[in-house]
Scaffold this motif. Structure first.
Motif, PDB file in Angstrom:
ATOM      1  N   GLU A  84      73.315  17.883  35.250  1.00  0.00           N
ATOM      2  CA  GLU A  84      72.351  19.357  34.521  1.00  0.00           C
ATOM      3  C   GLU A  84      70.170  19.232  33.987  1.00  0.00           C
ATOM      4  O   GLU A  84      69.627  19.700  33.989  1.00  0.00           O
ATOM      5  CB  GLU A  84      72.573  19.482  33.568  1.00  0.00           C
ATOM      6  N   LEU A  85      70.301  17.377  33.597  1.00  0.00           N
ATOM      7  CA  LEU A  85      69.143  16.964  33.039  1.00  0.00           C
ATOM      8  C   LEU A  85      68.546  17.235  34.016  1.00  0.00           C
ATOM      9  O   LEU A  85      67.356  17.329  33.883  1.00  0.00           O
ATOM     10  CB  LEU A  85      69.817  15.702  32.845  1.00  0.00           C
ATOM     11  N   LYS A  86      69.003  16.589  35.437  1.00  0.00           N
ATOM     12  CA  LYS A  86      67.549  16.587  36.416  1.00  0.00           C
ATOM     13  C   LYS A  86      67.515  18.160  37.366  1.00  0.00           C
ATOM     14  O   LYS A  86      66.146  17.974  37.142  1.00  0.00           O
ATOM     15  CB  LYS A  86      68.521  16.244  37.777  1.00  0.00           C
ATOM     16  N   VAL A  87      68.557  18.915  36.408  1.00  0.00           N
ATOM     17  CA  VAL A  87      67.815  20.750  37.447  1.00  0.00           C
ATOM     18  C   VAL A  87      67.185  20.416  35.846  1.00  0.00           C
ATOM     19  O   VAL A  87      66.214  21.395  36.280  1.00  0.00           O
ATOM     20  CB  VAL A  87      69.306  21.514  37.103  1.00  0.00           C
ATOM     21  N   GLU A  88      67.062  20.905  34.675  1.00  0.00           N
ATOM     22  CA  GLU A  88      66.687  21.104  33.883  1.00  0.00           C
ATOM     23  C   GLU A  88      65.144  20.959  33.632  1.00  0.00           C
ATOM     24  O   GLU A  88      64.099  21.464  33.423  1.00  0.00           O
ATOM     25  CB  GLU A  88      67.474  21.131  32.491  1.00  0.00           C
ATOM     26  N   LEU A  89      65.453  19.536  33.589  1.00  0.00           N
ATOM     27  CA  LEU A  89      63.433  18.544  33.520  1.00  0.00           C
ATOM     28  C   LEU A  89      63.460  18.479  34.950  1.00  0.00           C
ATOM     29  O   LEU A  89      61.457  18.787  35.134  1.00  0.00           O
ATOM     30  CB  LEU A  89      64.236  17.427  33.190  1.00  0.00           C
ATOM     31  N   GLY A  90      63.587  19.350  36.364  1.00  0.00           N
ATOM     32  CA  GLY A  90      63.145  18.887  37.215  1.00  0.00           C
ATOM     33  C   GLY A  90      62.176  17.898  37.267  1.00  0.00           C
ATOM     34  O   GLY A  90      62.661  16.620  38.057  1.00  0.00           O
ATOM     35  N   ASN A  91      60.473  18.156  38.053  1.00  0.00           N
ATOM     36  CA  ASN A  91      59.756  17.150  37.988  1.00  0.00           C
ATOM     37  C   ASN A  91      59.617  16.121  36.673  1.00  0.00           C
ATOM     38  O   ASN A  91      59.105  15.254  36.773  1.00  0.00           O
ATOM     39  CB  ASN A  91      58.431  17.849  38.716  1.00  0.00           C
ATOM     40  N   GLU A  92      60.082  16.435  35.699  1.00  0.00           N
ATOM     41  CA  GLU A  92      59.522  15.584  34.601  1.00  0.00           C
ATOM     42  C   GLU A  92      61.143  14.576  34.092  1.00  0.00           C
ATOM     43  O   GLU A  92      60.521  14.013  33.323  1.00  0.00           O
ATOM     44  CB  GLU A  92      59.408  16.698  32.931  1.00  0.00           C
ATOM     45  N   TYR A  93      61.762  14.936  35.024  1.00  0.00           N
ATOM     46  CA  TYR A  93      63.188  13.886  35.299  1.00  0.00           C
ATOM     47  C   TYR A  93      63.037  12.725  35.285  1.00  0.00           C
ATOM     48  O   TYR A  93      63.541  11.332  34.448  1.00  0.00           O
ATOM     49  CB  TYR A  93      64.455  14.440  36.757  1.00  0.00           C
ATOM     50  N   SER A  94      61.928  12.277  36.406  1.00  0.00           N
ATOM     51  CA  SER A  94      61.193  10.956  36.326  1.00  0.00           C
ATOM     52  C   SER A  94      61.045   9.836  35.059  1.00  0.00           C
ATOM     53  O   SER A  94      60.999   8.761  34.401  1.00  0.00           O
ATOM     54  CB  SER A  94      59.981  10.645  37.206  1.00  0.00           C
ATOM     55  N   LYS A  95      60.728  11.619  33.776  1.00  0.00           N
ATOM     56  CA  LYS A  95      59.632  10.325  32.281  1.00  0.00           C
ATOM     57  C   LYS A  95      60.954  10.304  31.443  1.00  0.00           C
ATOM     58  O   LYS A  95      60.485   9.719  31.210  1.00  0.00           O
ATOM     59  CB  LYS A  95      59.262  11.737  31.878  1.00  0.00           C
ATOM     60  N   PHE A  96      61.859  11.107  32.315  1.00  0.00           N
ATOM     61  CA  PHE A  96      63.372  11.360  31.014  1.00  0.00           C
ATOM     62  C   PHE A  96      63.884   9.880  31.322  1.00  0.00           C
ATOM     63  O   PHE A  96      64.490   9.080  30.310  1.00  0.00           O
ATOM     64  CB  PHE A  96      64.197  12.422  31.220  1.00  0.00           C
ATOM     65  N   ILE A  97      64.476   9.522  32.495  1.00  0.00           N
ATOM     66  CA  ILE A  97      64.606   7.888  32.592  1.00  0.00           C
ATOM     67  C   ILE A  97      63.596   6.691  32.531  1.00  0.00           C
ATOM     68  O   ILE A  97      64.275   6.225  32.285  1.00  0.00           O
ATOM     69  CB  ILE A  97      64.825   8.155  34.445  1.00  0.00           C
ATOM     70  N   THR A  98      62.685   7.455  32.738  1.00  0.00           N
ATOM     71  CA  THR A  98      61.645   6.483  32.399  1.00  0.00           C
ATOM     72  C   THR A  98      61.944   5.756  30.507  1.00  0.00           C
ATOM     73  O   THR A  98      62.182   4.593  30.010  1.00  0.00           O
ATOM     74  CB  THR A  98      60.273   6.178  32.909  1.00  0.00           C
ATOM     75  N   ASP A  99      61.778   6.159  30.530  1.00  0.00           N
ATOM     76  CA  ASP A  99      62.144   6.950  28.967  1.00  0.00           C
ATOM     77  C   ASP A  99      63.081   6.353  28.951  1.00  0.00           C
ATOM     78  O   ASP A  99      63.622   5.083  27.638  1.00  0.00           O
ATOM     79  CB  ASP A  99      61.877   8.115  27.530  1.00  0.00           C
ATOM     80  N   LEU A 100      64.521   6.584  28.969  1.00  0.00           N
ATOM     81  CA  LEU A 100      65.439   6.326  28.841  1.00  0.00           C
ATOM     82  C   LEU A 100      65.894   5.029  29.321  1.00  0.00           C
ATOM     83  O   LEU A 100      66.731   3.446  28.686  1.00  0.00           O
ATOM     84  CB  LEU A 100      66.719   7.004  29.323  1.00  0.00           C
ATOM     85  N   SER A 101      65.641   4.432  30.390  1.00  0.00           N
ATOM     86  CA  SER A 101      65.587   2.459  30.949  1.00  0.00           C
ATOM     87  C   SER A 101      64.637   1.430  29.713  1.00  0.00           C
ATOM     88  O   SER A 101      64.806   0.631  28.749  1.00  0.00           O
ATOM     89  CB  SER A 101      64.911   2.766  31.761  1.00  0.00           C
ATOM     90  N   ILE A 102      63.718   2.285  28.729  1.00  0.00           N
ATOM     91  CA  ILE A 102      63.160   1.713  27.542  1.00  0.00           C
ATOM     92  C   ILE A 102      64.125   1.733  26.619  1.00  0.00           C
ATOM     93  O   ILE A 102      63.997   0.367  25.796  1.00  0.00           O
ATOM     94  CB  ILE A 102      61.942   2.421  27.611  1.00  0.00           C
ATOM     95  N   VAL A 103      64.940   3.007  26.480  1.00  0.00           N
ATOM     96  CA  VAL A 103      65.556   3.039  25.616  1.00  0.00           C
ATOM     97  C   VAL A 103      67.038   2.215  25.821  1.00  0.00           C
ATOM     98  O   VAL A 103      67.140   1.266  24.935  1.00  0.00           O
ATOM     99  CB  VAL A 103      66.338   4.086  25.038  1.00  0.00           C
TER     100      VAL A 103
END
Length: 107
Positions: A84-103
């Protein structure tokens, strides 16, 4: 989500800073920020997860205890919702993954 990922991150940061400067403590900031969004028509799972990630980043920058937010994020996240995160965030999913990895690297 009503905002794109970066817009939401900026809005959450502004809200975080406002409550932080008003003297809210670490136990008060998160609920106050979430309250700004959870009553909106478009508030859903993805926005909720993103806000939790952002708050952990901002808490960490201010050396605030974010264990409760981390616990809540862990409750929200599971493999089924990742799609669901991948679908809704689309191209911005990589930004989310970067922030999540920092967290995740900080706890």
């Amino acid at each position: 989500m009503i905002f794109d990922y970066e817009e939401l991150k900026e809005c959450v940061e502004e809200d975080f800073e406002r409550f932080y400067k008003m003297g809210f403590n670490e136990n008060q900031i998160c609920p106050a920020v979430l309250n700004e969004y959870e009553h909106g028509d478009d508030f859903g799972f993805v926005e909720n997860v993103c806000i939790h990630v952002f708050l952990i980043l901002f808490y960490t920058e201010k050396n605030l205890n974010c264990n409760q937010i981390i616990d809540r994020l862990n409750q929200l996240m599971n493999e089924d919702e990742e799609n669901e995160l991948k679908v809704e965030l689309g191209n911005e999913y990589s930004k989310f993954i970067t922030d999540l990895s920092i967290v995740r690297n900080n706890y």
